[in-house]
Design an enzyme around this catalytic site. Sequence first.
Site, PDB file in Angstrom:
ATOM      1  N   SER A   1       0.858  -1.015   0.004  1.00  0.00           N
ATOM      2  CA  SER A   1      -0.033   0.113   0.015  1.00  0.00           C
ATOM      3  C   SER A   1       0.932   1.283   0.012  1.00  0.00           C
ATOM      4  O   SER A   1       1.643   1.410  -0.926  1.00  0.00           O
ATOM      5  CB  SER A   1      -0.979  -0.075   1.109  1.00  0.00           C
ATOM      6  OG  SER A   1      -2.026   0.798   0.915  1.00  0.00           O
ATOM      7  N   MET A   2       0.815   2.061   1.202  1.00  0.00           N
ATOM      8  CA  MET A   2       1.697   3.132   1.027  1.00  0.00           C
ATOM      9  C   MET A   2       3.121   2.783   0.947  1.00  0.00           C
ATOM     10  O   MET A   2       3.883   3.540   0.510  1.00  0.00           O
ATOM     11  CB  MET A   2       1.352   4.138   2.445  1.00  0.00           C
ATOM     12  CG  MET A   2       2.472   5.509   2.348  1.00  0.00           C
ATOM     13  SD  MET A   2       2.067   6.304   3.867  1.00  0.00           S
ATOM     14  CE  MET A   2       3.126   5.493   5.097  1.00  0.00           C
TER      15      MET A   2
END
Length: 253
Positions: free
Chosen positions: A95-96
């Site tokens: 994700s991030m």
Amino acid sequence: MGAQRDDSVWIRRFHPAPESRARLICLPHAGGSASFFFPMSQTLSSSADVLCVQYPGRQDRRQDPLIENIGEYADAIAAELKPWLDLPVVFFGHSMGAVLAFEVTRRLEEADAEFSALALFASGRRAPSRYRDENVHRRDDDGVVREMKLLSGTDSRVLGNEEILRMAMPAIRGDYKAIETYRSAPGAAVRSPITVLTGDNDPRTSLEEAEAWRSHTTGAFDIRVFPGGHFFLAGHQEPIMSLVAEKLSGSRP
């Protein structure tokens, strides 16, 4: 050289493997911590020296100043990792963390024309050039919690404890601000090969958005689609660990 940096507040080395021939560098999701990758570290410690990045504002770094900008995050992490590059490395970001792995790799490649990771695993995140109008970081606390529940990325025991949630909320909100305001440089790409991992039912990443990572590397590209949502990793640990181990083995003669 890397063994001299065990005192870094950014690095968690749950299962040190100083005799390894490669390093695996793991970067967690927004609101996540280094311990998210403890199972991966445990499983792959026979294949690599695993370093898990600990962002500020959580757990033992709860008092450290928050970072709310991907560029600042990547600058800081790249600086912390430079002493650990005495071995070939594989990046794994979820994700991030996938965007951070990409931006950190860009910085390391720009600083050293000969540097290239064995592989960059971009998990659970659309390509840097694909944007959505998202503003979770501007919601009230209940709104942030709704997003976390949607993605099923936070332990229900934490969600059920208001005191723990209040302590974690500044870091969670800061991470969401960082990733939601991120814009990649035009044409940004790395030399390192990219392997994309994505869930076929991820509400935050479509297959097209995942495949768009192809334009962000001048090296090899691969994409693997798994059944599941944003945190598909939990249900497919064995095949994912095997994929990572395969890339790590590329360092061996």
